[in-house]
Design a protein around this motif. Structure first.
Motif: not given
Length: 808
Positions: A652-666
Motif C-alpha cells: 500500500n505504501r508503494w502504491s502511494t508513490y505512483n512507481a513506474a513498476a508494480p510492487f514485487s518482492y521475494a
C-alpha cells in the motif's frame, strides 16, 4: 507355423495370468524409464545442432589466471571477434550477443517486466539459422533502436494485431519492431523473447577494447580450418592488443604487462559442446553436465537390464508348469530350434504388450518427468515416425535378450525326466548359479541407488543449512526499487518507521543473485616490493546499513560512514580477498589496492567471508564500495509473526508513490534455496529410480523364490512330516536368499563409495561420506527382500505335505 506359434503363445499368456502380468508390468516399467531417459538424453546431446553450420561455429572464450586463482569466461571483450576475423582469413564471419538486464517493456496499457532480452549483431540470427516469419533477417537488426520479437512476445503486447512497425518502450528507449521469429529452438544454449540490435548500444565511436569481458562472441570458420593452429596464434593478438591496455589500465610497466600473454588465454569452444562441456558461472544460461548424461544413460541401461533379468527369472520359475507340454512336443518330433522359436515369440509378444503399457505410462508420467528434469518433452516426440522405429527395434531387442535364456533353458528339458515326473529339469539345468547371480546383480544396483540417494540428499541438506556468513531468515527483498526514482530514500525511511522492520538497506547486490560486478586489483605496497599479486574480484555497491541489515560481521577495521561521499575512496574487502592479495598475516587496514583504470582505494574494513554465490562454489574475493546510487532493491530485515499483513502494508505504501513498476518482492531464504534446484532434481531422480529398481528387483526375487519353492516342494513336505515348524522352514528358505542380498550389498558398497566420492568433488564445500549410510542402505535392501521372500516361503511352509508327497 508362425501363426500356430502366436496362437500357442497367446494361450499360455492367458493360462498364466499372474506371471504374465508381473512380467509385462516389470518390462513396461523398465521400458518406460528407458524411453523417458532416452528422450532426455536425446535433447541434451542435440543442443545447438539446429544451426545449419553448427559444426563450423565456435565460441571465443577466455581463461584468465592470476597468481593465486584462475577463472574461465564464456564471453570476451567488444573487439575480440572482429579482431580475430581481421587477422585470420579462415574466419568467415563473427557475431556477438550480450544479455540485457531485466527491464520493463510497455506498449499502450500493457506493461511487463522482461528478463529474457538480448542484444545481438545484425548477422546473429542468420549465423544460427533462426528464420524470421516476418521481416528480412539480413536487414532487421542493422539500424539502432530496432528489435526482433518472438510470436509469443508479439501476442503478449499486440494481441492479434500485426507486430511489424510497432513501437515498444523498453526502459527509457523507444524501439521499433522490425522482425518476428517463431521462437528460439528449445535445444539452444541461449533463449530470448526479443533481440535488440547491437547498434542500439554500440556506436562507431565506442572504444574497441580487448581486456574485459561481457560479449558472447561466435566465429564461423571455414570447413577446412585448423582450430588448434588458429588458437596457437592467439597469444600474438594478446601481445598486440591486451598488453597495452593492461599497461595503461593498471599503471604497470611494459615488462609487468607482458605477463598477460601467459595469463590471458583465448580459446575456442565448439558450439555443440557448449551445453554439456562449458560450466562457468558466467554462462548465458545454466548449462547441462556431461557427467549427468553418463549417469542417467547408465541408469536407463541398468533399469532396463534389471527388467530383463526379472523377466528371465520369472520365466524360468514358471517353466516347470510347461514341462509336460514340452515333453509331448518333443515326443511328437518337435525340434529344439522350433521350441526356441516358440518361446522367443512368446517373449517378444510379452514385450510388445509391455511397450504398449509403457507408452501409456510415459503419457501419464511425462508432466512429472518434465518438471523434475526441467524439460518440455511432448508425447508427440514418442509417437514420431523415427522414434516409433526405435521403439519397435527396442521391443524386439529386449524381447530376444530377455527371452533367450528361458528359451534355451526350457528347450533343454529331458523327455525321460519329464516322464519320471521330475519336471524335466536335469542336474545341469537345475543349477541356480546364473539365477542367483542375476539376483545379486539386481540388488547390487538397487542398493547402490539407495546409497546414492542418501548421499545426494545429505549433500543438499548440508549446503542448505551451511552457515552462510549472513542471516537469510526473515529478510524481505523488494525488487525494482529504481522505479521509485527520487522517492526511494523516502520509501526506505517509511519502512524503518514501522516497528516490525528491524533494518533496511538499498543495494542492487543481493547475496545469491549473481549480480555482482567485477574487476582486477592488486595491492600497491606489495607490488612495490616486487611481489605484485593481481586477482579477479567481484564488486558490491552498498550503503553503510547493508552489513548490519544482513547480520554480517566485520573482522577488522570499520564499516562505511553514513555518507557515501565520505568513503568514496574507501573499500571493504572479504577475508578471501585479503588472502589472495598476498597480505598474509599483516594488517590490511589502511593499505591501498589499485583496480583497472588506475583507481586507488584504501582498505577500511575486512568483512568475514560469506557465501554471496552458491555454496557449491568456493568463496571468491569480494570488494564492497560505498554507493548511494545502487538502487535495484531494498533489503528489509523484519520481525513479525504476521508477515502477510506487513507485506500488504508495504504494498500500500508503494502504491502511494505512483512507481513506474508494480510492487514485487521475494524472501532471501527462498532465493537461496532456488540456487540448489539442480541438486533437488538430482535427488528426486535418484529417489524415483531407486524405488523402481527395488520394485523390479523384488519381482525378480519373487520369481526366483517361486522357482525354488517348486523345486523343493517335496523336501519341505518331508521336513513338515518329520516335525519342522512353519517358522523353521521359513527361516531355512529365506536364509539362502538373504545371503545373496548380503553379497550384493558388499559388491555395491565400494563401487558406490567411489562413484559418489567423485561426484562430491564438484562441490567446494561437501560432506564426508558416513559409514552408516551403507549399513542403512543394506538393511533396507535386506528388509525389502525378507518381505518379498516371506510371501513364498510362508506359503510353501503352510502347504499340506500330503499333496506334495502324493506321487511318492
Amino acid at each position: 507355423m508362425i501363426k500356430n506359434f502366436i496362437k500357442t503363445a497367446w494361450r499360455n499368456l492367458k493360462t498364466n495370468k499372474v506371471f504374465s502380468f508381473i512380467n509385462v508390468f516389470g518390462l513396461s516399467v523398465g521400458l518406460t524409464c528407458c524411453m523417458l531417459i532416452g528422450a532426455y538424453l536425446y535433447q541434451e546431446l542435440t543442443y545447438d545442432t539446429y544451426a545449419e553450420n553448427a559444426k563450423q561455429i565456435y565460441r571465443v572464450e577466455l581463461h584468465s589466471s592470476g597468481n593465486n586463482a584462475a577463472a574461465d569466461f564464456p564471453n570476451v571483450d567488444i573487439a575480440v571477434g572482429q579482431g580475430i576475423k581481421n587477422f585470420y582469413p579462415e574466419v568467415l564471419a563473427t557475431t556477438r550477443m550480450e544479455k540485457n538486464r531485466p527491464v520493463f517493456v510497455r506498449y499502450n496499457e500493457n506493461q511487463y517486466k522482461e528478463e529474457k532480452l538480448a542484444l545481438i549483431d545484425s548477422n546473429f540470427l542468420q549465423m544460427f539459422s533462426i528464420p524470421l516469419v516476418e521481416g528480412d533477417s539480413k536487414t532487421a537488426l542493422v539500424d539502432p533502436k530496432s528489435i526482433v520479437v518472438t510470436k509469443a512476445f508479439a501476442k503478449k503486447y499486440f494481441g492479434e494485431a500485426p507486430a511489424m512497425g510497432k513501437m515498444l518502450t523498453i526502459g527509457t528507449d523507444l524501439l521499433k519492431v522490425t522482425g518476428v521469429i517463431d521462437k528460439v529452438p528449445d535445444n539452444s544454449h541461449f533463449h530470448a523473447d526479443a533481440f535488440i540490435s547491437m547498434a542500439t548500444q554500440i556506436t562507431p565511436n565506442t572504444k574497441q577494447t580487448w581486456s574485459n569481458v561481457g560479449y558472447f562472441t561466435y566465429l564461423l570458420l571455414d570447413k577446412n580450418a585448423n582450430v588448434k593452429k588458429l588458437e596457437a596464434g592467439f597469444p600474438q593478438l594478446v601481445s598486440k592488443f591486451v598488453v597495452p591496455e593492461v599497461q595503461h589500465d593498471m599503471g604497470v610497466s611494459l615488462a609487468e604487462a607482458q605477463k598477460s600473454v601467459n595469463s590471458f588465454i583465448f580459446f575456442l569452444e565448439p558450439l555443440t559442446d557448449i551445453h554439456l562441456h562449458s560450466a562457468t558461472k558466467y554462462e548465458y544460461e545454466a548449462n547441462g553436465d556431461i557427467h549427468y548424461v553418463y549417469i542417467f544413460g547408465a541408469l536407463a541401461c541398468f533399469i532396463l537390464l534389471l527388467a530383463c533379468i526379472n523377466f528371465t527369472n520369472l520365466s524360468t520359475a514358471s517353466a516347470t508348469k510347461r514341462a509336460k507340454e514340452i515333453g509331448i512336443r518333443k515326443v511328437l518330433g518337435s525340434e529344439k530350434n522350433k521350441l526356441v522359436s516358440q518361446f522367443l515369440i512368446e517373449s517378444v509378444m510379452l514385450t510388445f504388450l509391455a511397450m504398449l503399457f509403457a507408452i501409456g505410462f510415459v503419457y501419464l508420467l511425462l508432466p512429472y518427468f518434465n518438471n523434475v528434469a526441467g524439460k518440455d518433452i511432448s508425447i508427440g516426440f514418442f509417437l514420431s515416425f523415427r522414434v516409433l522405429a526405435v521403439e519397435i527395434f527396442l521391443t524386439l531387442f529386449v524381447g530376444v535378450v530377455a527371452g533367450i535364456y528361458p528359451a534355451f533353458f526350457m528347450s533343454n528339458f529331458q523327455i525321460i525326466s519329464i516322464l519320471k515326473g521330475s519336471g524335466g529339469v536335469s542336474k545341469q539345468t537345475n543349477r541356480g548359479g546364473l539365477r542367483s547371480s542375476l539376483i545379486v546383480f539386481q540388488f547390487a544396483i538397487s542398493t547402490a541407488l539407495i546409497i546414492a540417494t542418501f548421499i545426494v540428499y545429505q549433500q543438499l541438506h548440508f549446503m542448505q543449512n551451511k552457515k552462510l556468513g549472513y542471516d537469510k531468515d526473515q529478510v524481505l527483498v523488494i525488487n525494482d526499487t529504481y522505479a521509485l526514482g527520487n522517492n526511494i530514500n523516502a520509501f526506505k525511511q517509511q519502512l524503518l518507521s514501522d516497528n516490525r522492520v528491524v533494518n533496511a538497506t538499498i543495494s542492487s547486490n543481493v547475496p545469491g543473485n549473481n549480480a555482482a560486478g567485477g574487476t582486477v586489483v592488486y595491492a600497491k605496497d606489495i607490488a612495490e616490493k616486487g611481489n605484485r599479486t593481481e586477482i579477479s574480484i567481484s564488486i558490491y555497491w552498498i550503503e553503510n546499513s547493508y552489513i548490519p541489515t544482513l547480520g554480517m560481521q566485520i573482522a577488522k577495521g570499520r564499516n562505511f560512514y553514513p555518507s557515501a561521499v565520505s568513503d568514496s575512496a574507501s573499500v571493504i574487502v572479504n577475508e578471501a580477498a585479503v588472502r589472495d592479495l598476498g597480505f598474509g598475516e599483516s594488517d590490511p587496514i589502511g593499505k591501498t589496492i589499485i583496480r583497472s583504470g588506475q583507481r586507488h582505494y584504501t582498505i577500511v574494513g575486512v568483512v568475514k567471508d560469506f557465501h554471496y554465490t552458491s555454496a557449491k562454489q568456493k568463496i571468491a574475493p569480494l570488494m564492497m564500495l560505498a554507493s548511494s546510487n545502487s538502487n535495484g532493491s531494498i533489503i528489509v530485515k523484519i520481525k513479525t509473526a504476521d508477515v502477510h499483513a506487513l507485506i500488504n502494508d508495504i504494498k500500500n505504501r508503494w502504491s502511494t508513490y505512483n512507481a513506474a513498476a508494480p510492487f514485487s518482492y521475494a524472501f532471501l531464504d527462498e532465493q537461496f534455496a532456488s540456487l540448489y534446484s539442480a541438486e533437488e532434481r538430482t535427488g528426486q531422480i535418484f529417489t524415483s529410480f531407486s524405488i523402481i529398481a527395488v520394485i523390479i528387483a523384488c519381482l525378480g526375487l519373487f520369481g526366483l523364490a517361486a522357482f525354488m519353492m517348486r523345486q523343493r516342494v517335496k523336501e519341505i513336505g518331508v521336513r513338515k512330516v518329520l516335525g519342522a515348524s512353519v517358522g523353521s522352514i521359513t527361516v531355512m528358505v529365506s536364509k539362502e536368499f538373504l545371503k545373496l542380498i548380503v553379497i550384493a550389498s558388499l559388491i555395491a558398497f565400494p563401487i558406490t563409495w567411489y562413484a559418489m566420492y567423485k561426484w562430491l568433488q564438484d562441490f567446494a564445500y561437501r560432506i564426508t561420506i558416513q559409514w552408516w549410510v551403507f549399513i542403512v542402505a543394506g538393511c533396507i535392501a535386506l528388509l525389502v527382500a525378507v518381505i518379498t521372500i516371506s510371501f513364498q516361503a510362508i506359503k510353501a511352509a503352510l502347504a499340506n505335505p500330503v499333496k506334495s508327497l502324493r506321487s511318492e
